[in-house]
Design a protein around this motif. Sequence first.
Motif, PDB file in Angstrom:
ATOM      1  N   LEU A   7       0.713  -1.245   0.017  1.00 16.92           N
ATOM      2  CA  LEU A   7       0.043   0.190  -0.076  1.00 16.92           C
ATOM      3  C   LEU A   7       0.885   1.163  -0.048  1.00 16.92           C
ATOM      4  O   LEU A   7       0.307   2.506   0.187  1.00 16.92           O
ATOM      5  N   VAL A   8       1.980   1.051  -0.228  1.00 15.90           N
ATOM      6  CA  VAL A   8       3.205   2.249  -0.032  1.00 15.90           C
ATOM      7  C   VAL A   8       2.746   3.419  -0.948  1.00 15.90           C
ATOM      8  O   VAL A   8       2.502   4.439  -0.689  1.00 15.90           O
ATOM      9  N   ASP A   9       2.761   2.897  -2.366  1.00 15.88           N
ATOM     10  CA  ASP A   9       2.154   3.836  -3.450  1.00 15.88           C
ATOM     11  C   ASP A   9       1.080   4.710  -3.000  1.00 15.88           C
ATOM     12  O   ASP A   9       0.908   5.938  -3.374  1.00 15.88           O
ATOM     13  N   GLN A  10      -0.030   4.037  -2.684  1.00 16.09           N
ATOM     14  CA  GLN A  10      -1.265   4.631  -2.095  1.00 16.09           C
ATOM     15  C   GLN A  10      -1.169   5.653  -0.961  1.00 16.09           C
ATOM     16  O   GLN A  10      -1.762   6.728  -1.038  1.00 16.09           O
ATOM     17  N   ALA A  11      -0.277   5.156  -0.046  1.00 11.33           N
ATOM     18  CA  ALA A  11      -0.111   6.043   0.844  1.00 11.33           C
ATOM     19  C   ALA A  11       0.740   7.324   0.508  1.00 11.33           C
ATOM     20  O   ALA A  11       0.333   8.578   0.954  1.00 11.33           O
ATOM     21  N   ARG A  12       1.802   7.214  -0.051  1.00 10.36           N
ATOM     22  CA  ARG A  12       2.666   8.373  -0.609  1.00 10.36           C
ATOM     23  C   ARG A  12       1.721   9.119  -1.560  1.00 10.36           C
ATOM     24  O   ARG A  12       1.918  10.515  -1.509  1.00 10.36           O
ATOM     25  N   LYS A  13       0.977   8.756  -2.429  1.00  8.92           N
ATOM     26  CA  LYS A  13      -0.186   9.627  -3.265  1.00  8.92           C
ATOM     27  C   LYS A  13      -0.993  10.358  -2.315  1.00  8.92           C
ATOM     28  O   LYS A  13      -1.280  11.381  -2.840  1.00  8.92           O
ATOM     29  N   LYS A  14      -1.461   9.632  -1.228  1.00  9.75           N
ATOM     30  CA  LYS A  14      -2.417  10.277  -0.390  1.00  9.75           C
ATOM     31  C   LYS A  14      -1.798  11.583   0.452  1.00  9.75           C
ATOM     32  O   LYS A  14      -2.250  12.701   0.558  1.00  9.75           O
ATOM     33  N   ASN A  15      -0.477  11.470   0.942  1.00 10.76           N
ATOM     34  CA  ASN A  15       0.256  12.397   1.453  1.00 10.76           C
ATOM     35  C   ASN A  15       1.805  12.330   1.311  1.00 10.76           C
ATOM     36  O   ASN A  15       2.525  11.673   1.512  1.00 10.76           O
ATOM     37  N   PRO A  16       2.153  13.169   0.121  1.00 13.07           N
ATOM     38  CA  PRO A  16       3.523  13.027  -0.329  1.00 13.07           C
ATOM     39  C   PRO A  16       4.656  13.757   0.750  1.00 13.07           C
ATOM     40  O   PRO A  16       5.768  13.344   0.337  1.00 13.07           O
ATOM     41  N   HIS A  17       4.040  14.432   1.590  1.00 17.17           N
ATOM     42  CA  HIS A  17       5.145  14.895   2.546  1.00 17.17           C
ATOM     43  C   HIS A  17       5.203  14.333   3.813  1.00 17.17           C
ATOM     44  O   HIS A  17       6.110  14.502   4.702  1.00 17.17           O
ATOM     45  N   ALA A  18       4.716  13.110   3.938  1.00 17.59           N
ATOM     46  CA  ALA A  18       4.558  12.304   5.266  1.00 17.59           C
ATOM     47  C   ALA A  18       5.941  11.120   5.002  1.00 17.59           C
ATOM     48  O   ALA A  18       6.086  10.878   3.811  1.00 17.59           O
TER      49      ALA A  18
END
Length: 650
Positions: free
Chosen positions: A426-437
């Motif tokens: 799920l990493v790609d989805q998480a980074r897309k949702k919040n690219p600054h985290a």
Amino acid sequence: MRARIQKFGGYLAGMIMPNIGAFIAWGLITALFIPTGWTPNEGLASLVGPMITYLLPLLIGYTGGRMVHGQRGAVIGAIATMGVIVGVDIPMFLGAMIMGPLAAYVLKKADQAIEGKVPAGFEMLIDNFSLGILGMGMAILGKLAIGPVVETLVTWLGDGVNFLVSNGLLPLASIFVEPAKVLFLNNAINHGVLSPLGAAESAEVGKSILFMVESNPGPGLGILAAFALFGPRMLRASTPGAIIIHFFGGIHEIYFPYVLMKPKMILAAIAGGMSALFVGTALNAGLVAPASPGSIFAYFAVTPRGGFLAMLATVGTGAVISFVVGSFLLGFGRGEKKLLSDDGALDDDVALSAAPLATAGTARGPVVSGGDVRELIIACDAGMGSSVMVASTMRKKLAQYGVEVRHTPVAGIPDSAQVVLTHEGLVDQARKKNPHAVVVPFSQYMGDPAFARVEDAIKNNLSLSATGVSAAPAAVPVAAAAASSAASAAAPAAAPARPRRPKKRLERGVLNPEGVKLGLPSVSKDEAIRQSGGLLVALGAATPQYVDGMLARELQTSTFLGNGVAIPHGTNESREFITKAALGFLQFPDGVDWDGKTAHVVIPIASNSDEHIAILGALATALADPAKAERLRTTTSVDEVLDILAPEED
């Protein structure tokens, strides 16, 4: 994009994997009884054609339909698949992968459109006629439209393969096949394209090398061996088990994540595949039927008489070349450093280079100082069981540092999130949702090294990034440090920890005695999930459609937690089928094979709220105690299960 392709590939695999037994049966009958087989028998060989023409596509269509819309979807999927089968000269595996889910989706939408509008007493009549009418329409669509298109497509692909073979260029196919494999499209390639073409060739000449293009276990073996000797130290311990699962078990998916972690390793897979096909072509290697699964045992089972030397040379070449190239790409282990020592501290060589690592944070994505972290987000697909378990564990670890731990669906990650822990899928989805985290991936829901890294960064004020930790950033200014010191001196002593309150009996409705099933016989993973979902339905917590959501959720990321426990639950979309919060408890003393791991305890979850958090927190506590975990696996008392899992009062 990669995550979407993987999810799509996982869905295709979900149509094939439950039917592997049927492919094995067909392959053995072919290897034994065709004219060039081990024991030729004209009567028994007559089974070969109908099985590959009708049985296998129908099973694929049936399974694909079931994944979309349960039993009704399975029936209409089989009906629609019949439409693409009739009148074509090739095995319609690809057509079945299309028609099964498509027909089930159409029926699902139709059922939703008339839900609640059918007069009482007419439900069975409407259900049967709607399925029959739509099934007829989809079968006709398959016969007149989808079937001819798929047949034309496969014919074009066949012409392309024949061109490669006739010109000695078949090894070039690996340039396309190997990258597609690691994106989990292996079943679509093998059973959708190569198997039908190979079956046609095998029927003419008694064997086909096309069966070896995708299924060869050699390249994967070489890649895993390279990781075992020269890969990152944290991965080396896992590779021997992966080698056994891949080479002897035929589960090629086990090595795909290794390649995805280091994409340059795809060159090793391509080199191994090309070399193997070059040797196989030169030695006239081939199999009489698909090797399903792609294990060395399956290869021996479907190798024709006199073909063992060529087969072993083909597999061995793929393994050796991919190992050599992979080892080179991994630098033969040079420069690989273990970030954390066995006791969780930084290795000396890493500590010495900490300052350069900290300043290079932008190259590794977002970086945060562990001392500044005030909130940790645990994200999973549905925000239900998996994330709650990790959140409960991390909450206990980080409470002393004043860090709040929350769980959430990956789609609900807040914009203010500093650090997000999520499953690697799920990493790609998480980074897309919040690219600054800072998004930290993990692979196991219990005991993953990523948990220790996050805790170490917060505890020791280290810089934390997605790839690891390093020494603290620039020192705190003297004035600020003095102020902080003065504030600390003036602060009162920490209050003593609150005494633990006694445990209470669970309230009925979330986990009650009727939801505890002990001493169940061992079954397959899918059947265990169906039994789990059926239990939730029987408890009045969900409708039967939720069971389909649980099976679909398992295709995205495994719900196996570790320590012999799995917590199957539905997708976000399937939450609409939940009627109340409930948990179940199914005990399988002999275990359930859960993607190569063994689950003795299966806890299905149905919840649209946080009502189940207390129980899952107690479950995490129980599993941390080996004695309690063993009692859950072996107890014969329902009351003991409820007592062990009783949450503490706040």
